[in-house]
Design a protein around this motif. Structure first.
Motif, short mmCIF file in Angstrom:
data_model
loop_
_atom_site.label_atom_id
_atom_site.label_comp_id
_atom_site.label_asym_id
_atom_site.label_seq_id
_atom_site.Cartn_x
_atom_site.Cartn_y
_atom_site.Cartn_z
N SER A 2 0.84 -1.20 0.00
CA SER A 2 0.00 0.00 0.00
C SER A 2 0.88 1.25 0.00
O SER A 2 2.08 1.21 0.24
CB SER A 2 -0.91 -0.01 1.23
OG SER A 2 -0.13 0.20 2.39
N ALA A 3 0.23 2.38 -0.25
CA ALA A 3 0.94 3.65 -0.29
C ALA A 3 1.51 3.99 1.09
O ALA A 3 2.60 4.56 1.20
CB ALA A 3 0.00 4.75 -0.76
N THR A 4 0.82 3.60 2.14
CA THR A 4 1.30 3.87 3.50
C THR A 4 2.59 3.11 3.77
O THR A 4 3.53 3.66 4.33
CB THR A 4 0.22 3.48 4.52
OG1 THR A 4 -1.00 4.16 4.21
CG2 THR A 4 0.65 3.84 5.92
N GLN A 5 2.63 1.84 3.37
CA GLN A 5 3.83 1.04 3.58
C GLN A 5 5.01 1.61 2.80
O GLN A 5 6.13 1.65 3.30
CB GLN A 5 3.59 -0.41 3.17
CG GLN A 5 2.70 -1.16 4.14
CD GLN A 5 2.39 -2.56 3.64
OE1 GLN A 5 2.36 -2.80 2.43
NE2 GLN A 5 2.16 -3.47 4.57
N LEU A 6 4.77 2.04 1.57
CA LEU A 6 5.84 2.64 0.77
C LEU A 6 6.35 3.93 1.41
O LEU A 6 7.55 4.20 1.43
CB LEU A 6 5.36 2.90 -0.65
CG LEU A 6 5.07 1.66 -1.49
CD1 LEU A 6 4.47 2.07 -2.84
CD2 LEU A 6 6.34 0.86 -1.70
N THR A 7 5.44 4.73 1.94
CA THR A 7 5.83 5.97 2.60
C THR A 7 6.66 5.67 3.84
O THR A 7 7.69 6.32 4.08
CB THR A 7 4.58 6.79 2.99
OG1 THR A 7 3.80 7.04 1.82
CG2 THR A 7 4.97 8.10 3.64
N ILE A 8 6.24 4.67 4.62
CA ILE A 8 6.99 4.30 5.82
C ILE A 8 8.38 3.80 5.45
O ILE A 8 9.38 4.18 6.09
CB ILE A 8 6.21 3.25 6.65
CG1 ILE A 8 4.96 3.90 7.25
CG2 ILE A 8 7.09 2.64 7.73
CD1 ILE A 8 4.03 2.92 7.93
N GLU A 9 8.48 2.96 4.43
CA GLU A 9 9.78 2.46 4.01
C GLU A 9 10.69 3.59 3.52
O GLU A 9 11.89 3.59 3.80
CB GLU A 9 9.61 1.41 2.92
CG GLU A 9 9.08 0.08 3.44
CD GLU A 9 8.92 -0.95 2.34
OE1 GLU A 9 9.38 -0.70 1.20
OE2 GLU A 9 8.35 -2.01 2.62
N GLU A 10 10.12 4.55 2.82
CA GLU A 10 10.91 5.70 2.36
C GLU A 10 11.41 6.51 3.54
O GLU A 10 12.56 6.94 3.57
CB GLU A 10 10.06 6.59 1.43
CG GLU A 10 10.80 7.79 0.91
CD GLU A 10 12.02 7.45 0.07
OE1 GLU A 10 12.98 8.24 0.11
OE2 GLU A 10 12.03 6.40 -0.60
#
Length: 118
Positions: A2-10
């Protein structure tokens, strides 16, 4: 993902970059000759300032003393600030912050084992 997971990883990657930069700064000491040289130059300059002021036409002893005192206060203060900036990790309570963060992380992931009944 999800977009949230990608944001957290970034954000985690950005944090890792910041930690790496801090570790490089901490690991690269400033040579002591730099600090000694700067202190000696400032001392010599402050010692010769009254001679320069008298030769330039300042006629009163009070004027020379006042100007020398103000200059000494400013330049010695700047030297002290520079030394504090060089040793920034000794000023900040990094050991206490790291220990608290480690304890909090350990508390979040470790739980009590249930009792074993045989």
């Amino acid at each position: 993902q999800s977009a949230t997971q990608l944001t957290i990883e970034e954000r985690i990657r950005e944090l890792e970059v910041c930690v790496g930069i801090c570790e490089r700064l901490f690991g690269s000491p400033i040579p002591p000759t730099y600090s000694r040289h700067l202190s000696r130059v400032i001392s010599l300059w402050i010692l010769l300032l009254p001679v320069s002021l008298i030769s330039s036409g300042v006629s009163t002893v009070a004027g020379v003393a006042c100007a020398t005192t103000v200059a000494a206060y400013v330049f010695i203060g700047l030297d002290e600030v520079g030394m504090e900036i060089e040793n920034v990790f000794q000023i900040m309570p990094m050991q206490q912050l790291a220990a608290a963060a480690q304890k909090d992380a350990g508390d979040a992931f470790v739980s009590e084992m249930p009792p074993l009944n045989f």
